[in-house]
Design a protein around this motif. Sequence first.
Motif, short mmCIF file in Angstrom:
data_model
loop_
_atom_site.label_atom_id
_atom_site.label_comp_id
_atom_site.label_asym_id
_atom_site.label_seq_id
_atom_site.Cartn_x
_atom_site.Cartn_y
_atom_site.Cartn_z
N PRO A 350 2.14 -8.20 16.28
CA PRO A 350 3.46 -8.54 16.83
C PRO A 350 3.35 -9.27 18.16
N ALA A 351 4.39 -10.00 18.50
CA ALA A 351 4.41 -10.72 19.78
C ALA A 351 4.31 -9.71 20.93
N GLY A 352 3.48 -10.04 21.88
CA GLY A 352 3.30 -9.16 23.03
C GLY A 352 2.14 -8.20 22.89
N GLU A 353 1.61 -8.04 21.66
CA GLU A 353 0.47 -7.16 21.45
C GLU A 353 -0.83 -7.93 21.68
N THR A 354 -1.87 -7.21 22.10
CA THR A 354 -3.16 -7.86 22.37
C THR A 354 -4.05 -7.92 21.14
N THR A 355 -3.76 -7.07 20.14
CA THR A 355 -4.60 -7.05 18.96
C THR A 355 -4.30 -8.25 18.06
N MET A 356 -5.33 -8.67 17.34
CA MET A 356 -5.19 -9.84 16.46
C MET A 356 -4.30 -9.53 15.25
N TYR A 357 -4.41 -8.31 14.74
CA TYR A 357 -3.70 -7.96 13.51
C TYR A 357 -2.81 -6.74 13.73
N ASP A 358 -1.80 -6.64 12.87
CA ASP A 358 -0.87 -5.52 12.93
C ASP A 358 -1.47 -4.35 12.16
N VAL A 359 -2.28 -3.56 12.83
CA VAL A 359 -2.95 -2.43 12.20
C VAL A 359 -1.96 -1.31 11.90
N ASP A 360 -0.95 -1.17 12.74
CA ASP A 360 0.02 -0.09 12.56
C ASP A 360 0.75 -0.22 11.22
N VAL A 361 1.14 -1.43 10.85
CA VAL A 361 1.89 -1.60 9.61
C VAL A 361 0.98 -1.33 8.40
N VAL A 362 -0.30 -1.70 8.50
CA VAL A 362 -1.23 -1.39 7.41
C VAL A 362 -1.44 0.11 7.31
N GLN A 363 -1.51 0.78 8.44
CA GLN A 363 -1.63 2.23 8.43
C GLN A 363 -0.41 2.87 7.77
N SER A 364 0.76 2.31 8.01
CA SER A 364 1.98 2.81 7.36
C SER A 364 1.93 2.60 5.85
N ILE A 365 1.36 1.48 5.42
CA ILE A 365 1.23 1.20 3.99
C ILE A 365 0.29 2.21 3.33
N VAL A 366 -0.86 2.44 3.98
CA VAL A 366 -1.82 3.41 3.44
C VAL A 366 -1.21 4.81 3.41
N GLU A 367 -0.45 5.14 4.44
CA GLU A 367 0.21 6.43 4.49
C GLU A 367 1.19 6.59 3.32
N GLU A 368 1.89 5.51 2.99
CA GLU A 368 2.80 5.54 1.84
C GLU A 368 2.04 5.80 0.55
N PHE A 369 0.87 5.18 0.43
CA PHE A 369 0.03 5.41 -0.76
C PHE A 369 -0.43 6.86 -0.82
N VAL A 370 -0.83 7.41 0.31
CA VAL A 370 -1.28 8.80 0.35
C VAL A 370 -0.14 9.75 0.00
N MET A 371 1.05 9.46 0.48
CA MET A 371 2.21 10.29 0.18
C MET A 371 2.52 10.28 -1.32
N GLN A 372 2.19 9.17 -1.95
CA GLN A 372 2.45 9.04 -3.38
C GLN A 372 1.63 10.06 -4.18
#
Length: 634
Positions: A350-372
């Motif tokens: 996201p804009a303003g973040e120092t990281t190259m990639y949005d790791v948080d959103v990928v973590q949310s996706i994996v969490e959704e898979f785990v919840m499944q």
Amino acid sequence: MGTMSGYPISVRMGEEEKEELKPQSYSSGAINEVNWYVATELATDIVVNVGDIKFYLHKFPLLSKSARLQKLVAATSDENDDEIHIPDIPGGPSAFEICAKFCYGMTVTLNAYNVIAARCAAEYLEMHETVEKGNLIYKIEVFLNSSIFRSWKDSIIVLQTTKSLMPWCEELKLVGRCIDCITSKASIDTSKVDWSYTYNRKKLTSENGIEPQWNGVRKQQLVPKDWWVEDLCELEIESYKRVITSIKTKGRITSEVIGEALRAYASRRLPGFGKGSIQGGDTGKNRSLLETIVWLLPIEAGSVPCSFLLKLLKAASLLDSSEMAKRELVRRIGRQLEAALVADLLIPGPAGETTMYDVDVVQSIVEEFVMQERSAGTGPTVEGEVEEIRSPATVSSASKLAVAKLVDGYLAEIARDPNLPPSKFIDLAEMVSSDARPAHDGLYRAIDMYLKEHTGLSKSEKKRICRLMDCKKLSMDACMHAAQNERLPLRTVVQVLYFEQVRAATSSASGTPDLPGNIRVLHPGENGGSHGSSRSATTNTEEDWEVAREEFKSMHLVGDQNSSDISKSSDDKGSGKMKGGIFRSKKILSKLWSSKSGQGENSSSDTSESPGSSSANPEEMKSTPSRNRRHSVS
């Protein structure tokens, strides 16, 4: 004005009258005005102002067919004024021209581009059957029903023209009729499609390879199920939304085809979407379009490819779409994460973040898979409607393995980001269950890459990262690489060598090798731990490590005595290779410990430095790779 090919409406007023409506231009100061007049011998007796254009006409033909003009002329007669103004007529001057020509009995040509404007203008002028039989409204309705609404492409064109003629088109139900016509044709059995349509895409996966033949002779190609998709891409988003909603409601089109239609529309309407980015255009308009597509997605799991959903999520991030739209995409992606590719998960930060990639959103996706894994396929309902995606109640082992491999590959990619904090790397890696990782080579590769790119990590941070890895699950190649990897803490290297030795001994013997108890404390199974590196690094005391070092030394001496026996058993190649691995591991272990003692280090400290060469004899140096020659598999 020029005419287009279409449906001519012709009513003649009399053989002797040769009338024609013509434009005449002249300049008045700085304004270039256009006036229309009827070429006839009779003088005009009324001027109709439509916008900036004046129409010099006759009252009789106009009033005989238009109830509204009758009222306007009656109102102006009291003021002795022969000029009336209708600035708000739908369709403007061009639509009024069609109506005026019809009143004079001239031939007018209607087509898909002008018929709606003419219909609205005729309604405005009140050209009903009650005024005169066979009036313009009646004739236009006959044309719509007999021609326009029977044509696939004309129906789409007509629907496009309604946008600029609101609210007249809604009040006259023209929009609804267009949508009903398009929906009916899109939902018809493909065997009955006998009109032209646009199709420049690859077939759906379910239809690939289908080539109908009869007695070995190739038959005429069948109409694809998604034949209508590209033509509807011409519609603006509001019209498109209503058409797709109507098609879904009718229930004759599969969710796969609906998903393909949305994918094609996004690719056509969002600039750069096919390349995974949004290039140019109105940001607000693009954001609204994307969010509309998200809400139109079918509820059935697998109805749209995971790669398409991830492109939508990436575009939503770039366009700063609503959190609700992003959460919906995360939920859908998590339900079919096993079909994703690592490249699709590389969403810019996201804009303003120092990281190259949005790791948080990928973590949310994996969490959704785990919840499944923990929940059934059908979720909560809102107002009686199922809101959750329809998905299988359980997650297969193959899906778990695929997601674990995907996460490890993603970790290896984001590990190259110098601004990625260890906590995010660790949190994401720990979301994969242990049974989903039968092998830890992929995880080791990600850890090695992270340590390589983040040289400023403290010893405790290195420990935490290396605890993610279960040394028992490393392949022989990964073990040999790890044994020479100077980026790993020394305890991790010892653990790798230990489990390589245990595995080799187990494979070459009939049962579990009888290892000394002081070495066995390094084995997590002896202490109830899960990962080899984590258990030894946290529960073994300094005395344990010291005693274990001595035991490894004594085992190394035994290995030297039996080395000749190993070489003699060459008739059993597999066993000899395994024993050679044992011998090699023992020698490396001995070098590590003796090197550490030679440097005067405490045996319990962690280090990634290469051991000194003075502690090893020349023969061992020749047969054992030095830690100074370690390399990366990344």
